[in-house]
Design a protein around this motif. Structure first.
Motif, short mmCIF file in Angstrom:
data_model
loop_
_atom_site.label_atom_id
_atom_site.label_comp_id
_atom_site.label_asym_id
_atom_site.label_seq_id
_atom_site.Cartn_x
_atom_site.Cartn_y
_atom_site.Cartn_z
N HIS A 1 0.59 -1.16 -0.22
CA HIS A 1 -0.07 -0.72 0.04
C HIS A 1 0.86 1.12 0.05
O HIS A 1 0.33 2.06 -0.85
CB HIS A 1 -1.06 -0.23 1.21
CG HIS A 1 -1.93 -1.12 1.16
ND1 HIS A 1 -3.39 -0.37 0.53
CD2 HIS A 1 -2.43 -2.10 1.46
CE1 HIS A 1 -4.19 -1.19 0.73
NE2 HIS A 1 -3.94 -2.56 0.78
N HIS A 2 1.99 0.82 1.01
CA HIS A 2 2.97 2.18 0.68
C HIS A 2 3.21 2.62 -0.73
O HIS A 2 3.92 3.74 -1.12
CB HIS A 2 4.24 2.09 2.02
CG HIS A 2 4.92 3.21 1.62
ND1 HIS A 2 4.76 4.18 2.82
CD2 HIS A 2 5.98 3.62 1.27
CE1 HIS A 2 5.33 5.26 2.58
NE2 HIS A 2 6.55 4.49 1.95
N MET A 3 3.81 1.79 -0.75
CA MET A 3 4.50 1.82 -2.76
C MET A 3 3.25 2.59 -3.33
O MET A 3 3.84 2.96 -4.46
CB MET A 3 5.55 0.65 -2.59
CG MET A 3 6.26 0.11 -2.23
SD MET A 3 7.20 -0.90 -2.90
CE MET A 3 6.47 -2.95 -2.28
N PHE B 1 1.99 6.28 -2.33
CA PHE B 1 2.84 7.49 -2.05
C PHE B 1 4.34 7.25 -1.93
O PHE B 1 4.41 8.54 -2.80
CB PHE B 1 2.97 6.78 0.16
CG PHE B 1 2.02 6.98 0.49
CD1 PHE B 1 0.79 8.10 0.79
CD2 PHE B 1 1.62 6.05 1.77
CE1 PHE B 1 0.27 8.46 1.47
CE2 PHE B 1 0.43 6.33 2.36
CZ PHE B 1 -0.93 7.18 2.05
N ASP B 2 4.25 5.94 -3.09
CA ASP B 2 5.78 6.32 -3.59
C ASP B 2 5.48 6.43 -4.85
O ASP B 2 6.03 7.23 -5.47
CB ASP B 2 6.51 4.62 -3.90
CG ASP B 2 8.15 5.02 -4.83
OD1 ASP B 2 8.00 5.77 -5.52
OD2 ASP B 2 8.80 4.54 -4.15
N ARG B 3 4.13 5.80 -5.41
CA ARG B 3 3.86 6.37 -7.07
C ARG B 3 4.53 5.92 -8.01
O ARG B 3 3.81 5.88 -9.26
CB ARG B 3 2.74 7.04 -6.66
CG ARG B 3 2.20 6.90 -6.16
CD ARG B 3 0.93 8.91 -5.60
NE ARG B 3 0.24 8.39 -7.16
CZ ARG B 3 -1.22 8.16 -7.19
NH1 ARG B 3 -1.28 7.49 -6.39
NH2 ARG B 3 -1.19 8.52 -8.07
N ARG C 1 4.68 0.76 -8.17
CA ARG C 1 3.80 0.37 -8.20
C ARG C 1 4.17 -1.36 -9.16
O ARG C 1 3.06 -2.24 -8.16
CB ARG C 1 3.22 1.17 -9.27
CG ARG C 1 2.43 2.66 -9.15
CD ARG C 1 1.01 2.28 -8.51
NE ARG C 1 0.60 3.44 -8.04
CZ ARG C 1 -0.24 4.15 -8.37
NH1 ARG C 1 -0.19 3.83 -9.59
NH2 ARG C 1 -0.52 5.15 -8.09
N ARG C 2 4.87 -1.55 -9.58
CA ARG C 2 5.17 -2.53 -10.56
C ARG C 2 5.17 -3.62 -8.59
O ARG C 2 4.67 -4.77 -9.04
CB ARG C 2 6.14 -2.96 -11.17
CG ARG C 2 6.08 -3.02 -12.60
CD ARG C 2 6.96 -2.72 -13.77
NE ARG C 2 8.63 -2.22 -13.40
CZ ARG C 2 8.50 -0.66 -13.98
NH1 ARG C 2 7.47 -0.40 -14.54
NH2 ARG C 2 8.97 0.08 -13.38
N SER D 1 3.15 -6.57 -7.38
CA SER D 1 3.08 -8.31 -7.40
C SER D 1 3.34 -9.13 -6.09
O SER D 1 3.21 -9.76 -5.68
CB SER D 1 4.99 -7.87 -7.50
OG SER D 1 5.99 -9.33 -7.82
N ILE D 2 3.54 -7.86 -5.04
CA ILE D 2 3.50 -8.04 -3.27
C ILE D 2 1.99 -8.78 -3.52
O ILE D 2 1.83 -9.64 -3.23
CB ILE D 2 4.06 -7.55 -2.53
CG1 ILE D 2 5.13 -6.85 -2.05
CG2 ILE D 2 3.24 -7.77 -1.02
CD1 ILE D 2 5.77 -5.51 -1.60
N GLU D 3 1.26 -7.50 -4.44
CA GLU D 3 -0.59 -8.17 -4.08
C GLU D 3 -0.66 -9.65 -4.78
O GLU D 3 -1.54 -10.49 -3.86
CB GLU D 3 -1.34 -7.35 -4.61
CG GLU D 3 -2.75 -6.67 -3.73
CD GLU D 3 -2.53 -6.18 -1.92
OE1 GLU D 3 -3.44 -6.96 -1.82
OE2 GLU D 3 -1.24 -5.83 -1.86
#
Length: 173
Positions: free
Chosen positions: A114-116, A119-121, A126-127, A131-133
């Protein structure tokens, strides 16, 4: 701890002046109230809400429990090191703490995704988040499927949105 955090938000008749909130945290600490929840709350206050921010004190508070293997403290410490909330950003040390928390609890893997994502965007973040999700969906983490569907359906990339919409249309209730 819940009462202290209630003080952070202005509520008529409940919220003391900011200096009083700080004094109350300090009084609890001076009385020897030794509790991870209090240290975490106090650290959040010092970084996010205090009139006079004290990032070094907040870092020290989180470090106590992070070193005791508390995943929440490790995650918060790591994210704030990455964001530069304690001063200069420290990507290496920040990721070490985030990785420790994620290794302990897959919910922190989702929190990191979620943070990536939000917030990072950056395209790389995002990739990695997607992948984690996907991994969390495979691990059957309850909220992962919903989060992944939301991210795909609301993607800024029209191709991703159309593929997600098509996939969801084929799902039978």
């Amino acid at each position: 701890v819940a009462l202290m955090e209630l003080y952070w938000q202005p509520h008529e008749g409940v919220s003391p002046p900011p200096a009083e909130v700080l004094r109350r945290y300090q009084a609890l600490e001076a009385q020897g109230y030794d509790n991870a929840d209090l240290r975490q709350s106090y650290a959040r206050y010092l970084v996010l809400k205090a009139e006079k921010r004290d990032p070094e004190k907040a870092r020290a508070l989180l470090l106590v429990d992070a070193q005791k293997d508390d995943a929440f403290s490790q995650f918060q410490l790591g994210v704030w090191l990455l964001e530069g909330r304690f001063g200069a950003k420290d990507p290496k040390q920040g990721m070490q703490w985030v990785d420790k928390a994620m290794a302990k609890d897959q919910n922190y893997r989702e929190a990191w995704a979620h943070h990536m994502f939000y917030f990072d965007r950056s395209p790389e973040a995002r990739r990695r988040a997607l992948s984690i999700e996907h991994e969390l969906v495979d691990a059957k983490l309850d909220s992962a499927r919903n989060n992944l569907a939301w991210w795909l359906c609301t993607s800024e990339d029209a191709t991703v949105r159309s593929v997600a919409t098509l996939a969801l249309a084929q799902v039978k209730p």
